[in-house]
Design a protein around this motif. Structure first.
Motif, mmCIF file in Angstrom:
data_model
loop_
_atom_site.group_PDB
_atom_site.id
_atom_site.type_symbol
_atom_site.label_atom_id
_atom_site.label_comp_id
_atom_site.label_asym_id
_atom_site.label_seq_id
_atom_site.Cartn_x
_atom_site.Cartn_y
_atom_site.Cartn_z
ATOM 1 N N ARG A 173 46.212 19.169 41.246
ATOM 2 C CA ARG A 173 47.160 19.228 42.459
ATOM 3 C C ARG A 173 48.157 20.247 42.608
ATOM 4 O O ARG A 173 48.859 20.579 41.503
ATOM 5 C CB ARG A 173 47.875 17.542 42.344
ATOM 6 C CG ARG A 173 47.171 16.483 42.323
ATOM 7 C CD ARG A 173 47.394 15.137 41.833
ATOM 8 N NE ARG A 173 48.852 15.227 42.446
ATOM 9 C CZ ARG A 173 49.858 14.684 41.683
ATOM 10 N NH1 ARG A 173 49.943 14.274 40.298
ATOM 11 N NH2 ARG A 173 51.212 14.166 42.257
ATOM 12 N N SER A 175 51.300 22.494 44.565
ATOM 13 C CA SER A 175 52.281 22.514 45.382
ATOM 14 C C SER A 175 53.234 23.477 45.028
ATOM 15 O O SER A 175 52.902 24.526 44.259
ATOM 16 C CB SER A 175 53.488 21.241 45.344
ATOM 17 O OG SER A 175 54.472 21.211 46.266
ATOM 18 N N ASP A 176 54.609 23.933 45.507
ATOM 19 C CA ASP A 176 55.520 25.026 45.389
ATOM 20 C C ASP A 176 56.812 24.774 45.585
ATOM 21 O O ASP A 176 57.334 24.005 46.538
ATOM 22 C CB ASP A 176 54.893 26.180 46.021
ATOM 23 C CG ASP A 176 55.411 27.659 45.762
ATOM 24 O OD1 ASP A 176 56.631 27.707 45.740
ATOM 25 O OD2 ASP A 176 54.809 28.355 45.491
ATOM 26 N N LEU A 180 59.127 23.136 48.691
ATOM 27 C CA LEU A 180 60.037 22.003 48.954
ATOM 28 C C LEU A 180 61.371 22.396 49.485
ATOM 29 O O LEU A 180 62.094 21.890 50.269
ATOM 30 C CB LEU A 180 60.044 21.336 47.665
ATOM 31 C CG LEU A 180 58.986 20.746 47.201
ATOM 32 C CD1 LEU A 180 58.942 20.102 45.685
ATOM 33 C CD2 LEU A 180 58.478 19.340 47.990
ATOM 34 N N ILE A 234 56.043 15.846 55.189
ATOM 35 C CA ILE A 234 55.240 15.811 53.872
ATOM 36 C C ILE A 234 54.208 14.898 54.488
ATOM 37 O O ILE A 234 52.967 14.963 54.104
ATOM 38 C CB ILE A 234 56.147 14.802 53.097
ATOM 39 C CG1 ILE A 234 57.135 15.904 52.258
ATOM 40 C CG2 ILE A 234 55.087 14.213 51.856
ATOM 41 C CD1 ILE A 234 58.219 15.263 51.278
ATOM 42 N N ARG A 238 49.596 15.548 53.871
ATOM 43 C CA ARG A 238 48.980 15.099 52.850
ATOM 44 C C ARG A 238 47.330 14.610 53.138
ATOM 45 O O ARG A 238 47.064 14.835 54.284
ATOM 46 C CB ARG A 238 49.642 13.441 52.518
ATOM 47 C CG ARG A 238 50.927 13.575 51.813
ATOM 48 C CD ARG A 238 51.362 12.038 51.860
ATOM 49 N NE ARG A 238 50.803 11.453 50.616
ATOM 50 C CZ ARG A 238 50.776 10.420 50.277
ATOM 51 N NH1 ARG A 238 51.214 9.270 50.914
ATOM 52 N NH2 ARG A 238 50.209 9.912 49.148
ATOM 53 N N LEU A 249 50.837 24.160 56.789
ATOM 54 C CA LEU A 249 52.057 24.592 56.006
ATOM 55 C C LEU A 249 53.177 25.381 56.813
ATOM 56 O O LEU A 249 54.395 24.919 57.151
ATOM 57 C CB LEU A 249 52.104 25.504 54.676
ATOM 58 C CG LEU A 249 51.543 24.747 53.593
ATOM 59 C CD1 LEU A 249 51.129 25.591 52.519
ATOM 60 C CD2 LEU A 249 52.714 23.789 53.043
ATOM 61 N N PHE A 281 46.117 20.339 47.602
ATOM 62 C CA PHE A 281 47.548 20.459 47.920
ATOM 63 C C PHE A 281 48.341 19.170 47.909
ATOM 64 O O PHE A 281 47.905 18.323 48.821
ATOM 65 C CB PHE A 281 47.765 21.426 49.202
ATOM 66 C CG PHE A 281 49.266 21.700 49.498
ATOM 67 C CD1 PHE A 281 49.936 22.557 48.768
ATOM 68 C CD2 PHE A 281 49.958 20.968 50.611
ATOM 69 C CE1 PHE A 281 51.399 22.875 48.931
ATOM 70 C CE2 PHE A 281 51.405 21.091 50.759
ATOM 71 C CZ PHE A 281 52.202 22.195 50.010
ATOM 72 N N ASP A 282 49.282 19.141 47.251
ATOM 73 C CA ASP A 282 49.922 17.664 47.095
ATOM 74 C C ASP A 282 51.437 17.845 47.457
ATOM 75 O O ASP A 282 52.265 18.528 46.613
ATOM 76 C CB ASP A 282 49.877 17.064 45.625
ATOM 77 C CG ASP A 282 50.545 15.617 45.779
ATOM 78 O OD1 ASP A 282 51.025 15.404 46.855
ATOM 79 O OD2 ASP A 282 50.447 14.881 44.662
ATOM 80 N N PRO A 283 52.021 17.774 48.834
ATOM 81 C CA PRO A 283 53.530 18.154 49.115
ATOM 82 C C PRO A 283 54.431 16.984 48.643
ATOM 83 O O PRO A 283 55.504 17.384 48.564
ATOM 84 C CB PRO A 283 53.330 17.837 50.522
ATOM 85 C CG PRO A 283 52.311 16.790 50.947
ATOM 86 C CD PRO A 283 51.023 17.275 49.858
ATOM 87 N N GLN A 295 55.416 28.156 42.427
ATOM 88 C CA GLN A 295 54.146 26.946 42.190
ATOM 89 C C GLN A 295 54.381 26.073 40.895
ATOM 90 O O GLN A 295 54.816 26.387 39.844
ATOM 91 C CB GLN A 295 52.786 27.814 42.055
ATOM 92 C CG GLN A 295 52.241 28.390 43.480
ATOM 93 C CD GLN A 295 50.867 29.188 43.300
ATOM 94 O OE1 GLN A 295 50.166 28.409 42.557
ATOM 95 N NE2 GLN A 295 50.515 30.008 44.034
#
Length: 417
Positions: A173, A175-176, A180, A234, A238, A249, A281-283, A295
């Motif tokens: 999984r 994200s960054d 956020l 978010i 998902r 994004l 990708f997991d927001p 990341q």
């Protein structure tokens, strides 16, 4: 006064069979990391309290075991500040000590530096199943690499290590933290509210969406409109297919730096070349530590709802020790968690030399020495009690074979199982 012989609350004694299982898992992981060029280092259990509580440890900084200064009197004056009594603490992870290590020793290290650490850490957790106050972490870190080669290599090495111990079919999984931060800014949060937003979002798997909304609005007092914008964004991100991530994004977070999207695309392209690895990708992924700057990633597995490993980029943390920022990225395996998941089945031959009381000790030791050349692990044990009962005890202790040694000579090795 009666002495309490039980382990400290939240800690455990480990029996030989458990330790052998843990050693086997660690040796397997270590061999994989060694092939990728990661070199083992060691750092002390104790660190300066100012470093451990310097604001970069997130929620874990609140769980530090603090150590009193040496030489304090048995009684101190009333109203003495706690900070005057404490100068050290037990490390709560291996990353904060690593950055101090690198700051002190970077002149003698290669660049980039691939580090491998394993050792105990301590957190004043509320003891419960699967959560201990003392537990082992197993970390690899790549310091001095600016590009996402670091992220991609760390993920590849760690998923290979997990597969090597038997945990295949894992999912990465991604994200960054920059995503956020851009999301929080776009939603209208003041910058000082970003970290409270991240911390609360990180509780999603425990308190659910309703709990996250309630904590952000009612407990933390954040603007309801900003909370709605952020959480709606978010939700839109998902469960996206990989091909839609980049486009979505930029639609959801128009102020997102193009470099963030490019970096995620490069990492994803690297992962797509790996067999048996799924990624998404997991927001909602946050990671609790406050030091992440880019990341972040976790590895999940169908066998558990908890992650098997997690990490990310922390480009600003090394600068606290060195006086200048150095790019850095790390990945930590949840060693205790994977050890608990794996069955303790070790194919390890173990032979006992049962010697009678009239056999001289030097002869018993010589017989064990001869057998080790062929049978590996061999121990000399004196014969006692009824023979069948002693053989049963040997099986319970993990022995797989025995040789009965009498004064007139040594018998052949026989299997117990």
């Amino acid at each position: 006064m009666k002495i309490d012989n039980s382990p400290a609350r939240g800690t455990r004694d480990l029996l030989p069979g458990v330790v052998a299982h843990r050693d086997h898992v660690l040796a397997t992981i270590s061999e994989v990391y060694r092939r990728y060029g990661y070199e083992r280092i060691e750092t002390p259990a104790l660190e300066a309290i100012t470093r451990l509580t310097g604001g970069e440890g997130g929620e874990n900084a609140k769980l530090v075991y603090q150590v009193l200064k040496r030489g304090l009197p048995e009684q101190v004056e009333a109203e003495t500040p706690l900070n005057d009594l404490i100068d050290l603490g037990l490390r709560f992870d291996l990353t904060v000590p690593l950055t101090r290590f690198y700051g002190n020793n970077q002149a003698n290290l290669p660049l980039p530096f691939r580090s491998f650490q394993v050792g105990p850490v301590w957190r004043a957790e509320r003891p419960q199943k699967g959560r201990y106050r003392q537990f082992y972490q197993c970390d690899i870190d790549l310091i001095g690499e600016e590009s996402v080669l670091a992220e991609a290599e760390l993920i590849e090495a760690t998923t290979e290590a997990l597969a090597a111990v038997g945990l295949t079919d894992s999912t990465v999984r991604l994200s960054d933290r920059r995503f956020l931060s851009a999301l929080a800014q776009h939603a209208g949060f003041a910058e000082e509210d970003w970290m409270p937003f991240f911390i609360t979002l990180d509780k999603l798997d425990k308190i659910g969406w309703d709990g996250v909304r309630a904590e952000l609005i009612e407990k933390r007092g954040l603007p309801e409109s900003a909370v709605k914008t952020a959480l709606d964004g978010i939700e839109r991100l998902r469960d996206l297919p990989a091909s839609k991530v980049a486009e979505s994004l930029t639609d959801v977070v128009p102020n997102l730096d193009e470099q963030v999207v490019s970096d995620l695309a490069t990492t994803a392209a690297s992962l797509e070349r790996l067999d048996g690895i799924e990624w998404a990708f997991d927001p909602t992924l946050v990671r609790g530590m406050g030091y992440y700057t880019g990341q972040i990633f976790e590895v999940s597995h169908p066998s558990t709802t908890s992650s098997l490993a997690g990490g990310g980029r922390y480009d600003k943390l090394v600068g606290r020790s060195l006086g200048k920022d150095v790019p850095a990225c790390g990945f930590s395996i949840g060693f205790e968690r994977i050890v608990d998941l794996l069955e303790q089945k070790l194919d390890r031959p173990k032979t006992a030399v049962l010697y009678e009381s009239d056999v001289p000790v030097p002869d018993a030791l010589a017989a064990a020495r001869r057998l080790r050349a062929e049978h590996g692990e061999v121990s000399a044990i004196k014969r006692s009690g009824k023979f069948p009962a002693q053989l049963k005890r040997l099986e319970e202790w993990g022995f797989t074979a025995f040789a009965h040694l009498r004064a007139d000579g040594e018998s052949e090795v026989r299997q117990l199982r």
